[in-house]
Design an enzyme around this catalytic site. Structure first.
Site, PDB file in Angstrom:
ATOM      1  N   THR A 172       0.850  -1.194   0.000  1.00  0.00           N
ATOM      2  CA  THR A 172       0.000   0.000   0.000  1.00  0.00           C
ATOM      3  C   THR A 172       0.881   1.238   0.000  1.00  0.00           C
ATOM      4  OG1 THR A 172      -1.789  -1.120   1.185  1.00  0.00           O
ATOM      5  CG2 THR A 172      -1.794   1.285   1.232  1.00  0.00           C
ATOM      6  N   PHE A 174       1.113   5.284   0.690  1.00  0.00           N
ATOM      7  CA  PHE A 174       0.506   6.332   1.500  1.00  0.00           C
ATOM      8  C   PHE A 174       1.097   7.684   1.129  1.00  0.00           C
ATOM      9  CE2 PHE A 174       0.130   2.469   3.923  1.00  0.00           C
ATOM     10  CZ  PHE A 174      -1.073   2.558   4.599  1.00  0.00           C
TER      11      PHE A 174
END
Length: 280
Positions: A172, A174
């Site tokens: 992921t 960010f």
């Protein structure tokens, strides 16, 4: 004074892990929604916001790109978290005890192979860290959570199986956001990233012409995504990222050409590319 970085989710969420990795000196402040994360920074309750924008397995995080231009915040850094999914259970439980595993809807399919092999039924929870907390509170050996090891540490759960995700590249990305922008930093050896949103003018081939400036100036565009504005099919906004700094001559020329074909352009942030960007 305690410096805080806000994230969406409960303690132990992967966003919490991102905060710990990227800003270990700051207190991580959990928030219920992405809007609350942004408001927490705007009101001064936290200095920074940690917002997930995309995942290699399930794509971009819904609504984040719509929020960024109206947030009043600026991107100052990026961070990458390798999403390792673990089977967590109450102390004393064994793998053979577990009949059900709770986690967020997007995490369950990522562990489908492991769950099937061990005859474990997946159950949906609003949040993987919440699943860990509730498993800890209930104390049932037949119930487990699929979450981070950080969640296991926080809620006193044992790790019955580590890294059970089907894909070994689940990551992921960010964005770290702050009230003030910072364009003073330059290349750290891994390059600079400029993120911006724009709307093209309503003329034939406007997008094609707008993108031409990046090609002719040799500026690498690493991301271009479109989404509707205010639910209207005729108003499409684009989120883009390019390698380089707006003060670089090539990037400056490309942005100048882009402005000619747009009726809206907003630079959301100029920040160093993360060291892990090319290795995730």
């Amino acid at each position: 004074m305690t410096h805080r970085i806000a994230f969406q989710g409960e303690p132990g969420a992967y966003s919490h892990e991102a905060c710990r990795d990227a800003r270990p000196e700051m207190e991580a402040l959990p928030c219920t929604t992405f809007e609350e994360v942004i408001d927490t920074v705007k009101t001064g309750k936290a200095e920074l916001a940690m917002l997930p924008v995309e995942n290699t397995t399930y794509g971009r995080v819904a609504d984040i790109h719509r929020m960024l231009p109206q947030s009043g915040l600026h991107i100052i850094d990026e961070a990458f978290v390798r999403v390792h999914i673990n089977l967590l259970a109450v102390p004393g439980a064994s793998l053979s005890d577990v009949k059900e595993a709770y986690s967020h809807l997007v995490l369950l399919p990522q562990c489908a192979t492991f769950l099937k092999e061990h005859g474990i039924r997946g159950r949906v929870s609003p949040d993987n860290a919440r699943a860990a907390r509730e498993v800890s509170e209930v104390g049932d050996k037949t119930a487990a959570a699929l979450a981070s090891e950080l969640a296991g540490d926080i809620y006193g759960l044992d790790v019955l199986a580590r890294h059970i995700e089907d894909f070994d590249n689940n990551t992921t990305r960010f964005l770290i956001m702050a009230p003030e922008e910072n364009r003073t930093r330059r290349d750290n050896g891994h390059g600079m990233i400029t993120s911006f949103v724009f709307q093209v003018r309503n003329i034939p081939a406007a997008l094609y012409k707008a993108m031409g400036g990046f090609a002719t100036n040799g500026v690498n565009m690493t991301k271009l995504e479109s989404y509707m504005v205010d639910g209207r099919f005729t108003a499409t906004q684009f989120y883009a990222e390019v390698e380089g700094h707006p003060d670089d001559p090539a990037v400056m020329r490309a942005l100048d050409e882009l402005r000619y074909f747009t009726n809206y352009l907003d630079i959301l942030g100029v920040y160093p590319a993360a060291i892990t960007r090319h290795y995730e």
